[in-house]
Each structure stands twice: as C-alpha cells, then as structure tokens.
Motif scaffolding. Structure first.
Motif, PDB file in Angstrom:
ATOM      1  N   SER A  64      28.128  19.369 -10.026  1.00 18.43           N
ATOM      2  CA  SER A  64      26.739  19.320 -11.018  1.00 18.43           C
ATOM      3  C   SER A  64      26.372  18.295 -10.092  1.00 18.43           C
ATOM      4  N   LEU A  65      27.168  16.966 -10.970  1.00 17.00           N
ATOM      5  CA  LEU A  65      26.663  15.900  -9.996  1.00 17.00           C
ATOM      6  C   LEU A  65      26.943  15.842  -8.293  1.00 17.00           C
ATOM      7  N   ARG A  66      27.194  16.190  -7.406  1.00 19.83           N
ATOM      8  CA  ARG A  66      27.103  15.863  -6.634  1.00 19.83           C
ATOM      9  C   ARG A  66      26.469  17.135  -5.966  1.00 19.83           C
ATOM     10  N   ARG A  67      25.932  18.061  -7.017  1.00 12.57           N
ATOM     11  CA  ARG A  67      24.904  18.394  -6.504  1.00 12.57           C
ATOM     12  C   ARG A  67      23.470  17.798  -6.530  1.00 12.57           C
ATOM     13  N   THR A  68      23.220  16.928  -7.455  1.00 11.40           N
ATOM     14  CA  THR A  68      21.829  16.266  -8.439  1.00 11.40           C
ATOM     15  C   THR A  68      22.082  15.655  -7.298  1.00 11.40           C
ATOM     16  N   LEU A  69      23.036  14.925  -7.335  1.00 10.60           N
ATOM     17  CA  LEU A  69      22.843  13.342  -6.132  1.00 10.60           C
ATOM     18  C   LEU A  69      21.555  14.166  -4.632  1.00 10.60           C
ATOM     19  N   ASP A  70      22.895  15.309  -4.155  1.00 12.80           N
ATOM     20  CA  ASP A  70      22.211  15.749  -3.188  1.00 12.80           C
ATOM     21  C   ASP A  70      20.814  16.440  -2.663  1.00 12.80           C
ATOM     22  N   ARG A  71      20.111  16.806  -3.895  1.00 13.76           N
ATOM     23  CA  ARG A  71      18.548  17.430  -4.068  1.00 13.76           C
ATOM     24  C   ARG A  71      18.252  16.725  -4.799  1.00 13.76           C
ATOM     25  N   ARG A  72      18.150  16.167  -5.856  1.00 11.46           N
ATOM     26  CA  ARG A  72      17.783  15.671  -6.895  1.00 11.46           C
ATOM     27  C   ARG A  72      18.260  13.952  -7.354  1.00 11.46           C
ATOM     28  N   PRO A  73      18.067  13.239  -6.855  1.00  8.02           N
ATOM     29  CA  PRO A  73      18.305  11.911  -6.691  1.00  8.02           C
ATOM     30  C   PRO A  73      17.753  11.597  -7.953  1.00  8.02           C
ATOM     31  N   ASP A  74      16.800  12.147  -8.049  1.00  5.87           N
ATOM     32  CA  ASP A  74      15.433  11.011  -9.391  1.00  5.87           C
ATOM     33  C   ASP A  74      16.237  11.355 -10.335  1.00  5.87           C
ATOM     34  N   LEU A  75      16.760  13.034 -10.232  1.00  2.00           N
ATOM     35  CA  LEU A  75      17.388  13.307 -12.106  1.00  2.00           C
ATOM     36  C   LEU A  75      18.467  12.026 -12.300  1.00  2.00           C
ATOM     37  N   VAL A  76      19.120  12.222 -11.236  1.00  2.00           N
ATOM     38  CA  VAL A  76      20.498  10.804 -11.876  1.00  2.00           C
ATOM     39  C   VAL A  76      19.841   9.791 -12.040  1.00  2.00           C
ATOM     40  N   ASP A  77      18.743   9.396 -11.807  1.00  2.00           N
ATOM     41  CA  ASP A  77      18.395   8.238 -11.614  1.00  2.00           C
ATOM     42  C   ASP A  77      17.616   7.808 -13.001  1.00  2.00           C
ATOM     43  N   VAL A  78      17.058   9.125 -13.198  1.00  2.00           N
ATOM     44  CA  VAL A  78      16.498   9.264 -14.713  1.00  2.00           C
ATOM     45  C   VAL A  78      17.708   9.410 -15.724  1.00  2.00           C
ATOM     46  N   ARG A  79      19.041   9.569 -15.721  1.00  2.00           N
ATOM     47  CA  ARG A  79      20.039   9.664 -16.512  1.00  2.00           C
ATOM     48  C   ARG A  79      20.602   8.087 -16.266  1.00  2.00           C
ATOM     49  N   GLY A  80      20.009   7.343 -15.135  1.00  2.00           N
ATOM     50  CA  GLY A  80      20.498   5.289 -15.451  1.00  2.00           C
ATOM     51  C   GLY A  80      21.921   5.635 -14.642  1.00  2.00           C
ATOM     52  N   GLY A  81      21.439   6.400 -13.394  1.00  2.00           N
ATOM     53  CA  GLY A  81      22.522   6.785 -12.505  1.00  2.00           C
ATOM     54  C   GLY A  81      23.733   7.420 -12.781  1.00  2.00           C
ATOM     55  N   LEU A  82      25.257   6.543 -12.010  1.00  3.67           N
ATOM     56  CA  LEU A  82      26.531   7.562 -12.521  1.00  3.67           C
ATOM     57  C   LEU A  82      27.015   6.744 -12.602  1.00  3.67           C
ATOM     58  N   ASP A  83      28.422   6.880 -14.752  1.00  3.88           N
ATOM     59  CA  ASP A  83      28.674   5.655 -14.362  1.00  3.88           C
ATOM     60  C   ASP A  83      30.363   6.559 -13.833  1.00  3.88           C
ATOM     61  N   ASP A  84      31.172   5.219 -14.926  1.00  2.27           N
ATOM     62  CA  ASP A  84      32.931   5.261 -14.356  1.00  2.27           C
ATOM     63  C   ASP A  84      33.807   7.027 -14.357  1.00  2.27           C
ATOM     64  N   GLN A  85      32.875   7.253 -15.236  1.00  2.78           N
ATOM     65  CA  GLN A  85      33.603   8.296 -15.573  1.00  2.78           C
ATOM     66  C   GLN A  85      32.871   9.247 -14.501  1.00  2.78           C
ATOM     67  N   ASP A  86      32.062   9.528 -14.216  1.00  4.07           N
ATOM     68  CA  ASP A  86      31.522  10.299 -13.093  1.00  4.07           C
ATOM     69  C   ASP A  86      32.163  10.049 -11.909  1.00  4.07           C
ATOM     70  N   ARG A  87      31.879   9.215 -11.423  1.00  2.00           N
ATOM     71  CA  ARG A  87      32.506   8.848 -10.446  1.00  2.00           C
ATOM     72  C   ARG A  87      34.280   9.016  -9.450  1.00  2.00           C
ATOM     73  N   ALA A  88      34.723   8.979 -10.882  1.00  2.00           N
ATOM     74  CA  ALA A  88      35.678   9.105 -10.873  1.00  2.00           C
ATOM     75  C   ALA A  88      36.259  11.044 -11.156  1.00  2.00           C
ATOM     76  N   LEU A  89      35.695  11.638 -11.595  1.00  2.00           N
ATOM     77  CA  LEU A  89      34.913  13.719 -11.317  1.00  2.00           C
ATOM     78  C   LEU A  89      34.720  13.565  -9.877  1.00  2.00           C
ATOM     79  N   LEU A  90      33.969  12.422  -9.308  1.00  2.00           N
ATOM     80  CA  LEU A  90      33.530  12.934  -8.109  1.00  2.00           C
ATOM     81  C   LEU A  90      34.571  12.808  -6.991  1.00  2.00           C
ATOM     82  N   ALA A  91      35.485  11.445  -7.394  1.00  2.00           N
ATOM     83  CA  ALA A  91      37.166  11.304  -6.369  1.00  2.00           C
ATOM     84  C   ALA A  91      38.238  12.378  -6.069  1.00  2.00           C
ATOM     85  N   GLU A  92      37.848  12.539  -7.745  1.00  2.39           N
ATOM     86  CA  GLU A  92      39.362  13.911  -7.904  1.00  2.39           C
ATOM     87  C   GLU A  92      39.030  15.078  -7.004  1.00  2.39           C
TER      88      GLU A  92
END
Ligand code: SAH
Length: 245
Positions: free
Chosen positions: A208-236
């Motif tokens: 979900s995170l990756r798809r939203t970053l790809d297609r709708r980065p504006d939605l990620v910005d509205v949420r205040g960007g990625l937090d450490d947990q989000d980054r850890a999940l992507l990395a996993e």
C-alpha cells in the motif's frame, strides 16, 4: 437513509438504482431513494424546464421554478447538493461524511447548468466528480449515491471491505489476487500463500505504501510523509521510496 434526486431523466437514475448493492439496499428499505422528475413541476404543455441565458450566449439554463417548487413540495433531506464541474471535488472523506448523516438531496443540472439563484438560496454544497464536463448531473449524482450508500452499515456484503480499501487510511489498497495461484506462468506472490497472517498484513501494508508513493505521492504528503515504521516495512520487503532513490 433517504436520498432525493431531482432530474429531468428520472428513468436513468431509477434504472441504475435497481441493480447490485444499491438495488438490494433500496429493495430492503435501507435506502429510501426518491427520484423527482423536474418536468412534473411544470405547468405548460411542453413541460419546459429550461430557457435561454440572460446576457446571451450558447445553450440553455435550467429555470429556477421547477427545482424550487419540487423542493418545497417534497421537503427533501439536507444537505442539498448540486452537481457541477465548479463544485468541490467529491472524495472518500465526503462520501464518509454524507454516509454518517440520515440523508441528502442531489440536484442534477443539464444544458449549461442551473440558474444561479437556486445555487445561492437552497443549495448547501456544490459537488464536482472531477475536472471534466459531463452533459448532465445524473451520472455524477449516481457516483455520489453509490459511494455513499455502500458505506452504510449492512449494505456491503462484507463489512471489512470498507475498512481495508483505498483511501480508508489515506493510502491506496494493496494488490489483490485470487485463484489460480499460477496462471500462464504468472505467479501469485509467495507471501500470500504462506499462511503467515502477520507477514501477509505487513506485506500488504508495505505494498500500500509503495503503491501510494508511486501513484499518489500527494496522499503520502497529506499523511505527513513516511515514519520510521513505514520505512522499516518497505525495507523488510525490499521496497524503496521512489522519491529518495
Ligand atoms: N456550463 C457549465 C457546464 C454544464 S454541464 C460549466 O461550464 O461549468 C451540465 C450539467 O452537467 C451541470 O449542470 C452539472 O449538473 C453536470 N456536470 C457536468 N460536469 C460535471 C462534473 N464534473 N461533476 C458534476 N456534475 C457535472
């Protein structure tokens, strides 16, 4: 929930509302959909609803009387929304807000639109379904009706469907797969067949995170960007933020 629709094409709206989830919700009485033909409020033999614009120019404008008289006769639920390309763009948050109320009314324009005095005096909100121009408000009204009614408790077959889906959490939904697990050599991701539910949940969240970053980065910005947990999940799952690579 009561929903009133004012239109010059009642059969268009009524026909749509006999099918699928909405059809069932109407049949069961969960949704009280009342479609009003604006021509029923006219008095002349031609059942005229429109007239030429003051000031000249192309096209015709919906006259105020059929709309005002219909509203006064049926006392429809609030808010009263007018569909139009100049309105606030309809989104899932608006659908949720409307589904929390006990009703709404939709005015469908035609031709060049509706006399401004109707918009000024009885309409609570103008709603657009996107930056393009339709020939009339009916399809837009049906978009609103469908998005709102599927959120009503018990209307959607599976209640959890509305919890997980796109925009529910400010993110787009993860990719979905069904059988067969291998089709033409195209495999369903191994993790989804692993039975490891915690890992599946993390994978879906990462997707979900990756798809939203790809297609709708504006939605990620509205949420205040990625937090450490989000980054850890992507990395996993070996995924990255496309904006930082
Ligand atoms: N002359 C108007 C467009 C009128 S289109 C203008 O330039 O703004 C005719 C009707 O179609 C409108 O009154 C409205 O009810 C409907 N409509 C058109 N595009 C729409 C959109 N993007 N969202 C919602 N309703 C729309």
């Amino acid at each position: 929930m009561r929903i009133d629709v004012l239109t010059i094409f009642p059969e268009l709206v009524g026909g749509f509302a006999t099918h699928s989830l909405l059809g069932r919700a109407v049949a069961s009485g969960q949704v009280d959909l009342r479609v009003h033909d604006l021509r029923d409020a006219t008095t002349d033999v031609h059942r005229t609803v429109d007239d030429a614009p003051f000031g000249g120019g192309a096209g015709m404008v919906l006259r105020p009387e059929p709309i005002m008289e219909t509203i006064e006769a049926v006392d429809p639920p609030r808010p009263v929304l007018a569909l139009g390309p100049g309105g606030t763009t309809f989104d899932q948050a608006t659908a949720r807000r409307l589904s929390d109320g006990d009703g709404l009314t939709l005015i469908c324009g035609r031709y060049e639109g509706v006399d401004q005095r109707v918009l000024d005096h009885v309409v609570d909100e103008e709603v657009s379904i996107g930056d393009y121009v339709l020939a009339g408000g009916e399809v837009a009204a049906l978009v609103v009706v469908e998005a709102v009614t599927r959120l009503l408790p018990g209307v959607m077959g599976n209640r959890d469907s509305a919890v997980d889906e796109s925009f529910a959490d400010g993110l787009l939904e993860y990719p979905q797969y069904t059988r067969p697990s291998s089709y033409r050599g195209w495999e369903v991701p191994e993790v989804l067949r692993s039975g490891d539910h915690a890992r599946i949940a993390r994978w879906r969240r990462a997707q979900s995170l990756r798809r939203t970053l790809d297609r709708r980065p504006d939605l990620v910005d509205v949420r205040g960007g990625l937090d450490d947990q989000d980054r850890a999940l992507l990395a996993e799952f070996g995924l990255t933020d496309p904006r930082t690579v």
